[in-house]
Design a protein around this motif. Structure first.
Motif, PDB file in Angstrom:
ATOM      1  N   MET A   1       0.906  -1.188  -0.039  1.00 56.57           N
ATOM      2  CA  MET A   1       0.515   0.083  -0.129  1.00 56.57           C
ATOM      3  C   MET A   1       0.955   1.528   0.153  1.00 56.57           C
ATOM      4  O   MET A   1       1.806   1.019   0.904  1.00 56.57           O
ATOM      5  CB  MET A   1      -1.133  -0.235   1.195  1.00 56.57           C
ATOM      6  N   ASP A   2       0.457   2.618  -0.753  1.00 57.98           N
ATOM      7  CA  ASP A   2       2.113   3.296  -1.197  1.00 57.98           C
ATOM      8  C   ASP A   2       0.235   4.752   0.628  1.00 57.98           C
ATOM      9  O   ASP A   2       0.081   3.911   1.531  1.00 57.98           O
ATOM     10  CB  ASP A   2       1.338   4.011  -1.897  1.00 57.98           C
ATOM     11  N   PHE A   3       1.407   5.552   0.232  1.00 58.61           N
ATOM     12  CA  PHE A   3       1.116   6.256   1.595  1.00 58.61           C
ATOM     13  C   PHE A   3       0.286   6.849   1.488  1.00 58.61           C
ATOM     14  O   PHE A   3      -0.805   7.055   3.162  1.00 58.61           O
ATOM     15  CB  PHE A   3       2.550   7.343   1.711  1.00 58.61           C
ATOM     16  N   PRO A   4      -0.160   7.689   0.274  1.00 63.70           N
ATOM     17  CA  PRO A   4      -1.542   8.280   0.146  1.00 63.70           C
ATOM     18  C   PRO A   4      -2.723   7.244   0.788  1.00 63.70           C
ATOM     19  O   PRO A   4      -3.719   7.575   1.909  1.00 63.70           O
ATOM     20  CB  PRO A   4      -2.008   8.272  -0.958  1.00 63.70           C
ATOM     21  N   ALA A   5      -2.829   6.322  -0.135  1.00 63.58           N
ATOM     22  CA  ALA A   5      -3.813   4.849   0.544  1.00 63.58           C
ATOM     23  C   ALA A   5      -3.175   4.442   2.694  1.00 63.58           C
ATOM     24  O   ALA A   5      -4.850   4.179   3.090  1.00 63.58           O
ATOM     25  CB  ALA A   5      -3.289   4.135  -0.238  1.00 63.58           C
ATOM     26  N   MET A   6      -2.536   4.455   2.547  1.00 61.66           N
ATOM     27  CA  MET A   6      -2.561   4.271   3.964  1.00 61.66           C
ATOM     28  C   MET A   6      -2.525   5.010   5.295  1.00 61.66           C
ATOM     29  O   MET A   6      -3.651   4.740   5.456  1.00 61.66           O
ATOM     30  CB  MET A   6      -0.516   3.455   4.423  1.00 61.66           C
ATOM     31  N   ALA A   8      -5.421   6.844   4.515  1.00 62.84           N
ATOM     32  CA  ALA A   8      -6.420   7.033   4.682  1.00 62.84           C
ATOM     33  C   ALA A   8      -7.434   6.377   6.021  1.00 62.84           C
ATOM     34  O   ALA A   8      -7.986   6.270   6.584  1.00 62.84           O
ATOM     35  CB  ALA A   8      -7.392   6.362   3.326  1.00 62.84           C
ATOM     36  N   PHE A   9      -6.388   4.539   5.933  1.00 58.92           N
ATOM     37  CA  PHE A   9      -6.492   4.139   7.187  1.00 58.92           C
ATOM     38  C   PHE A   9      -5.710   4.510   8.278  1.00 58.92           C
ATOM     39  O   PHE A   9      -5.710   4.366   8.799  1.00 58.92           O
ATOM     40  CB  PHE A   9      -6.822   2.523   6.467  1.00 58.92           C
ATOM     41  N   ARG A  10      -6.556   5.419   9.425  1.00 60.54           N
ATOM     42  CA  ARG A  10      -6.343   5.503  10.351  1.00 60.54           C
ATOM     43  C   ARG A  10      -7.030   5.313  11.269  1.00 60.54           C
ATOM     44  O   ARG A  10      -8.045   4.769  11.671  1.00 60.54           O
ATOM     45  CB  ARG A  10      -6.173   7.253  10.447  1.00 60.54           C
ATOM     46  N   TYR A  11      -6.307   5.660  13.039  1.00 58.36           N
ATOM     47  CA  TYR A  11      -6.905   4.753  13.871  1.00 58.36           C
ATOM     48  C   TYR A  11      -7.730   5.559  14.299  1.00 58.36           C
ATOM     49  O   TYR A  11      -7.785   7.521  13.683  1.00 58.36           O
ATOM     50  CB  TYR A  11      -5.847   4.827  15.233  1.00 58.36           C
ATOM     51  N   LEU A 161      10.465   2.823   5.063  1.00 55.37           N
ATOM     52  CA  LEU A 161       9.682   2.325   3.777  1.00 55.37           C
ATOM     53  C   LEU A 161       9.273   3.547   3.147  1.00 55.37           C
ATOM     54  O   LEU A 161       8.102   3.238   1.928  1.00 55.37           O
ATOM     55  CB  LEU A 161       9.228   1.146   4.471  1.00 55.37           C
ATOM     56  N   LYS A 162       8.857   4.133   3.781  1.00 57.16           N
ATOM     57  CA  LYS A 162       7.765   5.568   3.878  1.00 57.16           C
ATOM     58  C   LYS A 162       6.790   5.524   3.178  1.00 57.16           C
ATOM     59  O   LYS A 162       6.022   5.431   2.239  1.00 57.16           O
ATOM     60  CB  LYS A 162       8.568   6.150   2.446  1.00 57.16           C
ATOM     61  N   ASP A 163       6.298   3.973   4.501  1.00 54.37           N
ATOM     62  CA  ASP A 163       4.677   3.454   3.918  1.00 54.37           C
ATOM     63  C   ASP A 163       3.956   4.499   5.152  1.00 54.37           C
ATOM     64  O   ASP A 163       2.202   3.740   4.462  1.00 54.37           O
ATOM     65  CB  ASP A 163       4.827   2.320   3.761  1.00 54.37           C
ATOM     66  N   GLY A 164       3.524   4.899   5.573  1.00 51.87           N
ATOM     67  CA  GLY A 164       3.193   6.224   6.267  1.00 51.87           C
ATOM     68  C   GLY A 164       1.978   5.761   7.200  1.00 51.87           C
ATOM     69  O   GLY A 164       1.502   5.783   7.867  1.00 51.87           O
ATOM     70  N   VAL A 165       2.791   4.713   7.977  1.00 56.85           N
ATOM     71  CA  VAL A 165       1.703   3.527   9.318  1.00 56.85           C
ATOM     72  C   VAL A 165       2.166   4.401   9.918  1.00 56.85           C
ATOM     73  O   VAL A 165       1.091   4.482  11.007  1.00 56.85           O
ATOM     74  CB  VAL A 165       3.120   2.510   9.720  1.00 56.85           C
TER      75      VAL A 165
END
Length: 173
Positions: A1-6, A8-11, A161-165
């Motif tokens: 999953m890329d950063f913008p998509a990740m 969108a899935f916030r706590y 990884l710059k995946d936005g986790v």
């Protein structure tokens, strides 16, 4: 999953607040227990700090239990394989923190500490003679290792990884 998509899935904001409050209190507890309380002699001067440590320990247990309940009630963001590993680390970390609270409570019971800090009495000569103190100390070291792993993993995801986790546990837009 890329950063913008990740992203969108916030706590939920309540989960984010609980996470960071629990993290702060746990860090204070680990640092004060390891570097201050364990080095102080068991004199009456230590009672006030022990009282604060015990109350904060109870707070940590409540925060962790609240986070677990909230995690069951609120929808969780979708997880990847790496996040399944992270979830396992979170479970172990939560259990270890709860074991810290439980072993601290057992130590307080074994040593008569509740009477001392919330009433009157004298501190034992040495807490290390109590089995719960040994558990408390070893689990503290385990929690420190798990926290280090948790922080290192978050930073690895953020900067390598710059995946936005990491963004899932912030208020950033």
């Amino acid at each position: 999953m890329d950063f913008p998509a990740m992203q969108a899935f916030r706590y939920a904001k309540s989960q984010v607040v609980l996470h960071w409050v629990a993290a702060l209190v746990i860090a204070v507890m680990l640092l004060s227990g390891t570097f201050i309380l364990s080095n102080l002699p068991n004199t009456p001067d230590k009672v006030g700090m022990l009282r604060i440590h015990m109350m904060m320990g109870m707070l940590v247990a409540v925060l962790i239990l609240t986070r677990v309940v909230m995690g069951r009630m609120l929808p969780a963001p979708p997880v990847t394989v790496d996040q399944k590993k992270a979830h396992l680390v979170h479970i172990v970390l939560n259990l270890a923190v709860l074991l810290m609270a439980a072993s601290g409570s057992v130590l307080a019971l074994q040593s008569g500490l509740f009477d001392v800090v919330f009433g009157s009495g004298a501190l034992p000569e040495d807490f290390k003679v109590f089995s719960a103190r040994q558990v408390h100390g070893w689990v503290a070291k385990g929690v420190m290792a798990l926290v280090a792993l948790h922080v290192a993993s978050a930073l690895y995801h953020q900067f390598v990884l710059k995946d936005g986790v990491l963004a899932r546990m912030t208020f950033r837009k």
